[in-house]
Design a protein around this motif. Structure first.
Motif, PDB file in Angstrom:
ATOM      1  N   THR A  12      36.491 -13.704  22.279  1.00  0.00           N
ATOM      2  CA  THR A  12      36.430 -14.751  23.587  1.00  0.00           C
ATOM      3  C   THR A  12      34.935 -15.348  23.865  1.00  0.00           C
ATOM      4  OG1 THR A  12      36.216 -13.009  24.916  1.00  0.00           O
ATOM      5  CG2 THR A  12      38.440 -13.754  24.470  1.00  0.00           C
ATOM      6  N   THR A  13      34.091 -14.606  22.807  1.00  0.00           N
ATOM      7  CA  THR A  13      32.475 -14.983  22.917  1.00  0.00           C
ATOM      8  C   THR A  13      32.393 -16.070  22.083  1.00  0.00           C
ATOM      9  OG1 THR A  13      32.093 -12.779  23.586  1.00  0.00           O
ATOM     10  CG2 THR A  13      30.304 -14.156  22.973  1.00  0.00           C
ATOM     11  N   PRO A  14      32.211 -17.266  22.577  1.00  0.00           N
ATOM     12  CA  PRO A  14      31.851 -18.407  21.653  1.00  0.00           C
ATOM     13  C   PRO A  14      30.770 -18.344  20.579  1.00  0.00           C
ATOM     14  CG  PRO A  14      32.248 -19.186  23.972  1.00  0.00           C
ATOM     15  CD  PRO A  14      32.114 -17.838  24.134  1.00  0.00           C
ATOM     16  N   ALA A  15      29.567 -17.691  21.106  1.00  0.00           N
ATOM     17  CA  ALA A  15      28.772 -17.396  20.160  1.00  0.00           C
ATOM     18  C   ALA A  15      29.206 -16.667  18.813  1.00  0.00           C
ATOM     19  CB  ALA A  15      27.388 -16.917  20.804  1.00  0.00           C
ATOM     20  N   LEU A  16      29.745 -15.707  19.210  1.00  0.00           N
ATOM     21  CA  LEU A  16      30.153 -14.936  18.039  1.00  0.00           C
ATOM     22  C   LEU A  16      31.415 -15.452  17.117  1.00  0.00           C
ATOM     23  CD1 LEU A  16      29.959 -11.354  19.816  1.00  0.00           C
ATOM     24  CD2 LEU A  16      28.345 -12.493  17.998  1.00  0.00           C
ATOM     25  N   LEU A  17      31.817 -16.401  17.881  1.00  0.00           N
ATOM     26  CA  LEU A  17      33.194 -17.035  17.070  1.00  0.00           C
ATOM     27  C   LEU A  17      32.502 -17.938  15.908  1.00  0.00           C
ATOM     28  CD1 LEU A  17      35.545 -18.263  19.831  1.00  0.00           C
ATOM     29  CD2 LEU A  17      36.049 -16.586  17.974  1.00  0.00           C
ATOM     30  N   PHE A  18      31.205 -18.295  16.411  1.00  0.00           N
ATOM     31  CA  PHE A  18      30.505 -19.039  15.249  1.00  0.00           C
ATOM     32  C   PHE A  18      29.522 -18.081  14.658  1.00  0.00           C
ATOM     33  CE2 PHE A  18      32.276 -21.950  18.426  1.00  0.00           C
ATOM     34  CZ  PHE A  18      33.339 -22.954  17.633  1.00  0.00           C
ATOM     35  N   ALA A  19      29.604 -16.878  14.756  1.00  0.00           N
ATOM     36  CA  ALA A  19      28.457 -16.231  14.154  1.00  0.00           C
ATOM     37  C   ALA A  19      28.618 -16.196  12.530  1.00  0.00           C
ATOM     38  CB  ALA A  19      28.536 -14.835  14.670  1.00  0.00           C
ATOM     39  N   ASN A  20      27.555 -15.846  11.952  1.00  0.00           N
ATOM     40  CA  ASN A  20      27.625 -15.773  10.348  1.00  0.00           C
ATOM     41  C   ASN A  20      27.219 -14.230  10.563  1.00  0.00           C
ATOM     42  OD1 ASN A  20      27.620 -15.967   7.896  1.00  0.00           O
ATOM     43  ND2 ASN A  20      25.592 -16.694   7.632  1.00  0.00           N
ATOM     44  N   THR A  21      28.204 -13.449  10.148  1.00  0.00           N
ATOM     45  CA  THR A  21      28.143 -11.954  10.229  1.00  0.00           C
ATOM     46  C   THR A  21      27.940 -11.481   8.888  1.00  0.00           C
ATOM     47  OG1 THR A  21      29.955 -11.824  11.830  1.00  0.00           O
ATOM     48  CG2 THR A  21      29.749 -10.027  10.555  1.00  0.00           C
ATOM     49  N   GLY A  22      26.943 -10.470   8.761  1.00  0.00           N
ATOM     50  CA  GLY A  22      26.567  -9.766   7.612  1.00  0.00           C
ATOM     51  C   GLY A  22      26.769  -8.306   7.796  1.00  0.00           C
ATOM     52  N   VAL A  23      26.391  -7.355   6.681  1.00  0.00           N
ATOM     53  CA  VAL A  23      26.595  -6.238   6.888  1.00  0.00           C
ATOM     54  C   VAL A  23      25.410  -5.581   5.705  1.00  0.00           C
ATOM     55  CG1 VAL A  23      28.590  -5.651   5.004  1.00  0.00           C
ATOM     56  CG2 VAL A  23      27.884  -3.943   6.873  1.00  0.00           C
ATOM     57  N   ALA A  24      24.806  -4.768   6.508  1.00  0.00           N
ATOM     58  CA  ALA A  24      23.694  -4.059   5.627  1.00  0.00           C
ATOM     59  C   ALA A  24      23.841  -2.441   5.472  1.00  0.00           C
ATOM     60  CB  ALA A  24      22.371  -4.112   6.129  1.00  0.00           C
ATOM     61  N   PHE A  25      23.872  -1.891   4.187  1.00  0.00           N
ATOM     62  CA  PHE A  25      24.172  -0.438   4.163  1.00  0.00           C
ATOM     63  C   PHE A  25      22.655   0.195   3.649  1.00  0.00           C
ATOM     64  CE2 PHE A  25      27.694  -2.631   2.701  1.00  0.00           C
ATOM     65  CZ  PHE A  25      28.795  -1.837   2.862  1.00  0.00           C
ATOM     66  N   VAL A  26      22.471   1.023   4.685  1.00  0.00           N
ATOM     67  CA  VAL A  26      20.877   1.651   4.862  1.00  0.00           C
ATOM     68  C   VAL A  26      21.005   3.385   4.540  1.00  0.00           C
ATOM     69  CG1 VAL A  26      18.827   2.132   6.208  1.00  0.00           C
ATOM     70  CG2 VAL A  26      20.239   0.181   6.451  1.00  0.00           C
ATOM     71  N   HIS A  27      20.655   3.741   3.370  1.00  0.00           N
ATOM     72  CA  HIS A  27      20.929   4.936   2.778  1.00  0.00           C
ATOM     73  C   HIS A  27      19.885   5.824   3.583  1.00  0.00           C
ATOM     74  CE1 HIS A  27      16.760   4.926   0.761  1.00  0.00           C
ATOM     75  NE2 HIS A  27      17.229   3.570   0.376  1.00  0.00           N
ATOM     76  N   GLY A  28      20.247   7.158   3.162  1.00  0.00           N
ATOM     77  CA  GLY A  28      19.571   8.449   3.520  1.00  0.00           C
ATOM     78  C   GLY A  28      18.230   8.584   2.876  1.00  0.00           C
ATOM     79  N   THR A  29      18.004  10.073   3.091  1.00  0.00           N
ATOM     80  CA  THR A  29      16.675  10.518   2.303  1.00  0.00           C
ATOM     81  C   THR A  29      16.660  10.311   0.864  1.00  0.00           C
ATOM     82  OG1 THR A  29      16.619  12.248   4.111  1.00  0.00           O
ATOM     83  CG2 THR A  29      15.392  12.639   1.869  1.00  0.00           C
ATOM     84  N   GLY A  30      15.795   9.968   0.454  1.00  0.00           N
ATOM     85  CA  GLY A  30      15.509   9.660  -1.193  1.00  0.00           C
ATOM     86  C   GLY A  30      14.834   8.305  -1.411  1.00  0.00           C
ATOM     87  N   LYS A  31      14.311   8.183  -2.632  1.00  0.00           N
ATOM     88  CA  LYS A  31      13.811   6.910  -3.091  1.00  0.00           C
ATOM     89  C   LYS A  31      15.040   6.381  -3.843  1.00  0.00           C
ATOM     90  CE  LYS A  31       9.683   4.967  -5.153  1.00  0.00           C
ATOM     91  NZ  LYS A  31       8.571   5.199  -5.687  1.00  0.00           N
ATOM     92  N   GLN A  32      15.499   5.158  -3.446  1.00  0.00           N
ATOM     93  CA  GLN A  32      16.772   4.511  -4.073  1.00  0.00           C
ATOM     94  C   GLN A  32      16.201   3.091  -4.794  1.00  0.00           C
ATOM     95  OE1 GLN A  32      19.576   5.995  -4.362  1.00  0.00           O
ATOM     96  NE2 GLN A  32      19.169   7.539  -3.076  1.00  0.00           N
ATOM     97  N   THR A  33      16.640   3.154  -5.963  1.00  0.00           N
ATOM     98  CA  THR A  33      16.436   1.970  -6.732  1.00  0.00           C
ATOM     99  C   THR A  33      17.842   1.126  -6.993  1.00  0.00           C
ATOM    100  OG1 THR A  33      16.549   3.054  -8.714  1.00  0.00           O
ATOM    101  CG2 THR A  33      14.249   2.553  -7.851  1.00  0.00           C
ATOM    102  N   ASP A  34      18.809   1.918  -6.814  1.00  0.00           N
ATOM    103  CA  ASP A  34      20.232   1.238  -7.166  1.00  0.00           C
ATOM    104  C   ASP A  34      21.160   1.994  -6.139  1.00  0.00           C
ATOM    105  OD1 ASP A  34      22.494   0.005  -8.041  1.00  0.00           O
ATOM    106  OD2 ASP A  34      22.558   0.842 -10.018  1.00  0.00           O
ATOM    107  N   ALA A  35      21.112   1.882  -4.991  1.00  0.00           N
ATOM    108  CA  ALA A  35      21.468   2.592  -3.727  1.00  0.00           C
ATOM    109  C   ALA A  35      23.050   2.139  -3.970  1.00  0.00           C
ATOM    110  CB  ALA A  35      21.020   2.476  -2.471  1.00  0.00           C
ATOM    111  N   ARG A  36      23.475   0.892  -4.372  1.00  0.00           N
ATOM    112  CA  ARG A  36      24.991   0.544  -4.185  1.00  0.00           C
ATOM    113  C   ARG A  36      25.647   1.534  -5.363  1.00  0.00           C
ATOM    114  NH1 ARG A  36      27.604  -4.951  -6.676  1.00  0.00           N
ATOM    115  NH2 ARG A  36      29.344  -4.839  -5.664  1.00  0.00           N
ATOM    116  N   ASN A  37      25.370   1.657  -6.386  1.00  0.00           N
ATOM    117  CA  ASN A  37      25.924   2.607  -7.264  1.00  0.00           C
ATOM    118  C   ASN A  37      25.563   4.234  -7.149  1.00  0.00           C
ATOM    119  OD1 ASN A  37      27.346   0.697  -9.013  1.00  0.00           O
ATOM    120  ND2 ASN A  37      25.265  -0.037  -9.551  1.00  0.00           N
ATOM    121  N   ASP A  38      24.267   4.383  -7.007  1.00  0.00           N
ATOM    122  CA  ASP A  38      23.972   5.770  -6.928  1.00  0.00           C
ATOM    123  C   ASP A  38      24.143   6.233  -5.471  1.00  0.00           C
ATOM    124  OD1 ASP A  38      22.947   5.335  -9.458  1.00  0.00           O
ATOM    125  OD2 ASP A  38      20.960   4.903  -8.825  1.00  0.00           O
ATOM    126  N   TYR A  39      24.049   5.648  -4.518  1.00  0.00           N
ATOM    127  CA  TYR A  39      24.189   6.346  -3.087  1.00  0.00           C
ATOM    128  C   TYR A  39      25.526   6.274  -2.402  1.00  0.00           C
ATOM    129  CZ  TYR A  39      22.422   8.332   1.380  1.00  0.00           C
ATOM    130  OH  TYR A  39      22.609   9.210   2.425  1.00  0.00           O
TER     131      TYR A  39
END
Lengths: 281, 424
Positions: A12-39
């Motif tokens: 019911t919130t107009p601003a969010l009805l027209f929002a462009n929603t995104g999602v970010a995945f933030v990994h934990g401890t470690g140095k990641q270069t391909d977190a999508r597959n490795d983490y």
């Protein structure tokens, strides 16, 4: 119930009805270069992002979280990648999913908005943070890992292998940071956005239990013994109290299904976690 | 409630306009004197902070930020430091000790034992792991347990690495002693240990089921360079008095320098003189205490550690405050004196008076800027939530000054100011 009401509120919130929603995945401890597959694994990421109106509006962060949370390679890198994602995709409504120490790095940004001019721009776009097994109060296992590398030498003291991120997650260190550098823990001011915790409460690694194999049986095996270093309610790396230590509890694993989420399962497509996260977008 | 998106307010580059409005009609006051538990410098100095910080472009400008708080949520401003309670201890041994046998005093049964070889140049050779299957345990009755006979839940180095990659050093192993091995003492031997060169190992023993713990707490969680650090320590026991046999410890800097702790005769307190200049490492210092005690004829070993911050007093609040209120904001403009160039931040929680006359938290504000040596102002701009029935008089609580590029706390005050903008 509050989440259902929340959903109605958002509809019911107009601003969010027209929002462009995104999602970010933030990994934990470690140095990641391909977190999508490795983490996270591809199947986890792909399942969750199906909840987006535009399933391409996602990013998987790859930073060096072996550093202290404030380091340019940690929070600086995270801010860089989040802001690039926000700007490149025109994101106006961002849901952040963190795991483990990723929750602390995210909380650094939320708690220190004047540290870096990118931080306020990011905070203004975040709807909320879903923190999976966040190490908000640290873990005795980080103390054990650090102590296991403390060697007195002739000229001083040698901290051998332990990374800054592991040192940071020692219990007394996190108590210090929570009291002075981070918001959201008990008795401290709240964060500028919601920080909702998913808490893993146990480890199961029986070879005769198929559920033990979700996320990788061998990954769970070592968590059984380290759980002995922790409270009865723990996920093999973190006590439940730490996972619930900042923000507010969204749910415990056993409220989701009968299966507990070990520390290595709470970042994988196990026991319907991906569906809950997907439906939250 | 997750359904309530919290409003945020960003004020970038508005300090000039704010300064103009202050000139036209702000009230003035002074910070309250510090109370017990508050922290701050009376004298500021450059000490080792003489270099100009190299800050990225994203940390050069003045940044304001404020957000609303839930007035119903109580805040704790006691500033108590963390109290550690440890049921663990560690031994540093050499590889040849595993042939001779290593005595592990135990107060309780079923302890967890973790063995880690020392890293050399940041690297650990996994072949130097003491694997559970190579263990020989001898209990206090002389009974021998080979391999994993006396062990529950053995975790080989590979198991721990798979489960805890990046957290535990490679070649770390862990196991739990079986109940039948008993307590009071056990001797640990290991076969197949590479003796071609003397190597160092740390053995950690965690007595989860023990009745005695070592308590450790610093008097404060933050000190200034040159101050005297004080700690309190002692036994926490649910099985009666523990007689202290020995108590020793050090304060360890992030770069590895050691400063001995001087203990009181009964071991219940200790102190260390802090150096006047610090290292460049932005990390906590470590207070590390090792203790031995006796309960009857049972030897109890414990060590405990806590982190503590050491700051250099590079800036302080000058004391003068100008304050004002608009329909949407409460502004507190604070005088700041700096001894060095740096990025400094002021932050505080605004408490307002609610309908019942109680002070409740309503807003947080931060402001930071890159400031050269000299006298400056930092203006906290608290946004007033429209839906909260609370107003003047106000209090600035949890008032802090932070040296951002050093990661150092310079001032922390439970109640910094009571004020009522516009009051006669």
């Amino acid at each position: 119930m509050s989440r259902i009401l929340g959903f109605c509120f958002l509809l019911t919130t107009p601003a969010l009805l027209f929002a462009n929603t995104g999602v970010a995945f933030v990994h934990g401890t470690g140095k990641q270069t391909d977190a999508r597959n490795d983490y996270w694994t591809r199947e986890m990421v792909d399942s969750v992002r199906q909840g987006l109106p535009n399933s391409s509006n996602y990013t998987v962060i790859n930073c060096d979280f072996e550093q202290f949370m404030w380091d340019s390679a940690a929070a600086g890198c995270l801010a860089d990648q989040l802001l690039s994602f926000i700007n490149n995709r025109g994101i106006t409504d961002l849901v952040v999913i963190t795991h483990s120490n990723g929750g602390n790095v995210m909380r650094w940004i939320l708690s220190n908005p004047t540290f870096d001019s990118r931080y306020p721009q990011i905070i203004s776009k975040i709807r909320w943070v879903n923190a999976l097994a966040a190490s908000s109060l640290g873990t005795p296992l980080a103390d054990a890992a650090t102590n296991g590398n403390v060697f007195e030498i002739a000229v001083g003291w040698l901290l051998g292998y332990a990374s800054d991120a592991v040192k940071q997650q020692q219990v007394s260190w996190m108590a210090h940071y929570n009291a002075n550098n981070l918001y959201g823990t008990n008795g401290r001011p709240g964060l500028p956005v919601g920080f909702y915790n998913v808490v893993g409460s146990d480890v199961e690694s029986s070879p005769f239990d198929g559920d033990s194999y979700c996320g990788g049986y061998t990954l769970n095996l070592g968590l059984e013994v380290t759980q002995e270093w922790l409270d009865n309610c723990s996920d093999g790396f973190l006590n439940c109290s730490s996972q619930a230590g900042a923000g507010q509890v969204w749910f415990y694993d056993t409220q989701l299904s009968n299966e507990p989420l070990s520390h290595n399962q709470s970042r994988r497509k196990c026991f319907g976690l991906d569906v809950v996260l997907r439906n939250d977008l | 409630m997750k359904n309530q998106r919290v409003k945020q307010w960003l004020r970038l580059g508005s300090s000039v306009l704010l300064g103009m409005s202050f000139a036209m009609g702000a009230d003035e006051g002074a910070l309250m004197p510090p109370e017990a538990g508050d922290f701050g410098a009376t004298v500021i100095q450059a000490q080792s902070l003489k270099t100009t910080p190299q800050l990225p472009p994203t940390a050069q400008d003045r940044i304001h930020f404020s957000w609303a708080l839930d007035p119903a949520k109580q805040l704790n401003l006691d500033y108590e430091s963390y109290q550690a309670q440890s049921k663990a201890y560690r031994l540093v041994v050499s590889s040849s000790d595993f042939e001779k046998g290593i005595a592990l005093p135990l107060e309780s049964s079923r302890p967890l034992i973790k063995i880690s070889p020392q890293a050399v140049d940041g690297k650990v050779n996994v072949n130097h792991a003491i694997q559970p299957q190579d263990l020989i345990l001898v209990d206090r009755n002389g009974t021998l347990y080979h391999g994993t006979e006396g062990v529950d839940m053995p975790a080989a180095a590979e198991d721990l690495q798979r489960a805890h990659k990046k957290r535990f050093a490679p070649a770390t192993t862990m196991f739990k002693l079986a109940h039948e091995v008993g307590h009071q003492s056990v001797h640990l031997f290991a076969q197949n240990v590479d003796q071609s060169r003397e190597r160092t190992y740390v053995i950690q023993v965690f007595e989860k089921h023990a009745g005695a713990a070592l308590r450790l707490q610093t008097e404060r969680d933050t000190y200034f360079a040159g101050e005297t650090l004080r700690i309190n320590t002692g036994w926490v026991s649910d099985m009666g008095k523990i007689a202290t046999e020995s108590m020793q410890g050090h304060l360890i800097s992030p770069d590895g320098r050691r400063f001995p702790l001087t203990f009181s005769a009964d071991g219940s307190s200790a102190a260390a003189q802090l150096p006047k200049t610090l290292s460049q490492h932005k990390a906590l210092w470590r207070v590390d205490v090792q203790a031995a005690g006796l309960h009857g004829d049972t030897l109890i070993r414990r060590d405990a550690h806590v982190g503590v911050a050491i700051s250099e007093a590079g800036a302080r609040f000058g004391g003068h405050v100008a304050f004002d209120q608009t329909e949407t904001q409460v502004i507190a403009d604070l005088a700041v004196e700096t001894a060095v160039t740096g990025r400094f931040e002021a932050r505080a929680v605004l408490f307002a008076t609610d309908a019942a006359g109680e002070m409740v938290p309503v807003s947080v504000a931060h402001v930071a800027d890159l400031l050269p040596k000299g006298e400056h102002r930092l203006d906290l701009q608290f946004e007033l939530p429209a839906d909260v029935d609370a107003g003047a008089p106000y209090e600035l609580r949890d008032l802090r000054l932070v040296h951002q590029d050093r990661g150092s706390l310079l001032h922390r005050q439970r109640v910094g100011l009571r004020f009522d903008p516009g009051a006669e």
